[in-house]
Write an enzyme that holds these catalytic residues in place. Structure first.
Site, mmCIF file in Angstrom:
data_model
loop_
_atom_site.group_PDB
_atom_site.id
_atom_site.type_symbol
_atom_site.label_atom_id
_atom_site.label_comp_id
_atom_site.label_asym_id
_atom_site.label_seq_id
_atom_site.Cartn_x
_atom_site.Cartn_y
_atom_site.Cartn_z
ATOM 1 N N LYS A 1 -23.244 30.673 -78.891
ATOM 2 C CA LYS A 1 -24.035 31.768 -79.943
ATOM 3 C C LYS A 1 -25.513 32.776 -78.788
ATOM 4 O O LYS A 1 -25.277 33.809 -78.272
ATOM 5 C CB LYS A 1 -24.605 30.833 -80.794
ATOM 6 C CG LYS A 1 -23.414 30.911 -81.556
ATOM 7 C CD LYS A 1 -24.482 29.605 -83.077
ATOM 8 C CE LYS A 1 -23.138 29.315 -84.134
ATOM 9 N NZ LYS A 1 -23.034 28.488 -84.798
ATOM 10 N N GLN B 1 -28.647 24.309 -86.312
ATOM 11 C CA GLN B 1 -27.282 24.014 -85.580
ATOM 12 C C GLN B 1 -26.909 22.668 -86.387
ATOM 13 O O GLN B 1 -27.575 21.513 -86.656
ATOM 14 C CB GLN B 1 -27.056 23.837 -84.407
ATOM 15 C CG GLN B 1 -25.490 23.578 -84.065
ATOM 16 C CD GLN B 1 -24.601 24.925 -83.922
ATOM 17 O OE1 GLN B 1 -25.139 25.512 -84.423
ATOM 18 N NE2 GLN B 1 -23.550 24.683 -85.176
ATOM 19 N N ASP C 1 -28.235 32.198 -91.309
ATOM 20 C CA ASP C 1 -27.132 31.814 -91.553
ATOM 21 C C ASP C 1 -26.553 31.740 -92.880
ATOM 22 O O ASP C 1 -25.197 31.336 -93.552
ATOM 23 C CB ASP C 1 -26.843 29.965 -90.990
ATOM 24 C CG ASP C 1 -26.176 29.070 -90.442
ATOM 25 O OD1 ASP C 1 -25.146 30.103 -89.743
ATOM 26 O OD2 ASP C 1 -25.716 28.797 -89.810
#
Ligand code: NAP
Length: 283
Positions: free
Chosen positions: A53, A97, A120
């Protein structure tokens, strides 16, 4: 007949190129989109994901920072880090994460991310806007799934979409996006009896489970759009839920693993980050 392969790698590259263009325009106005990763511990898969990412951020001109916290970080320390990033005007998007170590409260941690920085789309406010059909940030993998369906060129209205998997981060939001796109949606899960009864009816079949070989060609409606979001490892190789050899001759379109939902998820993350930065500037 052989399925047309939905090339997620190529589509992701195009999305990233468009994103870079939008970043350049923001930079001309003195704004550099910023994305912060919060990584806890040394889970090898998470470390690899954050690295890829970060690389995508570099390709798109997005400034990225990684807060790498130790495995034994306390809930309070984690939340303190999240609050600091929440208050940082140079950080437009924040990504915790997952998974995080078991001693930490994931829901409480995600709730520390302001909904407008929740790149997200996992915050309950963003999940709620999806249910209500209101504007909000959408989860990246489901967005990638929808763009792959769009790439097939198949009209979604009135089609029967079957989603396998009901997690809050892939299955459920993908089902809701397909509903928003006027599909008739069926959601299957581990307690579903006779899975193939449902999959054979699917004009659009999305599998988000993580079980290699779960879907075989005899479970697929001829000509269907098959999107494979699953990730599993067989003999050290990354594979999806769909058995490609038996499915390719039956399906109309098929997203491969690797090279389907994976790169699309990362590209959608870049798009979400830039959209947040643009919205910030517009305020
Ligand atoms: P998850 O939380 O483990 O959910 C898996 C879902 O599959 C659950 O709803 C489960 O049902 C269902 N399931 C399990 N076995 C089944 C079976 N035999 N038949 C039908 N349904 C079954 O996983 P997730 O986070 O949603 O992720 C799903 C997959 O997508 C994983 O392989 C993950 O690695 C992958 N993924 C890929 C990306 C990407 O970037 N490409 C991003 C995120 C996730 P129950 O609810 O009944 O347990």
């Amino acid at each position: 007949m052989s399925a047309i392969i939905l090339d997620g790698k190529k589509l992701a590259a195009k999305l990233e190129e468009e994103t870079l263009g939008r970043v350049m325009q923001l930079k001309e106005k003195g704004i550099t989109p910023g994305l912060a990763f919060i990584l806890v511990g040394e889970d090898p898969a998470s470390v690899v994901y954050v690295r890829s990412k970060n690389k995508a951020c570099e390709r798109c001109g997005i400034r990225s920072v990684t807060c790498h916290l130790p495995e034994d970080v306390t809930q309070e320390e984690l939340e303190e880090t999240l609050h600091k990033l929440a208050d940082d005007p140079e950080v437009h998007g924040m990504l915790l994460q997952l998974p995080i170590p078991a001693h930490l409260d994931e829901a409480r941690a995600i709730a520390c991310i302001p909904p407008h920085k929740d790149v997200d789309g996992f915050h309950h406010v963003n999940a709620g806007t999806l249910v209500n059909g209101a504007p909000g940030i959408r989860a990246c993998t489901p967005l990638g799934i929808m763009d792959l369906v769009k790439l097939s060129g198949v009209e979604t209205r009135g089609k029967h979409a079957v989603v396998i998997g009901r997690s809050a981060i892939v299955g459920k939001p993908a089902a809701l996006l397909l509903l928003e796109a006027d599909c008739t949606v069926t959601i299957c899960h581990s307690k579903t009896k006779d899975l193939s009864f449902y999959t054979r009816q699917a004009d659009i079949l999305v599998s988000a489970v993580g079980k290699a070989g779960l879907i075989t060609g005899d479970m697929v409606k001829p000509g269907a759009v098959v999107i494979d979001a699953g990730i599993a490892r067989v003999d050290g190789k990354v594979v999806g839920d769909v058995d490609r050899a038996s499915t390719e001759p039956v399906a109309g379109w098929l997203s491969p693993v690797p090279g389907g939902c994976g790169p699309m998820t990362i590209a959608e993350l870049m798009v979400n980050t830039v959209s947040i930065a643009e919205a910030d500037y517009a305020e």
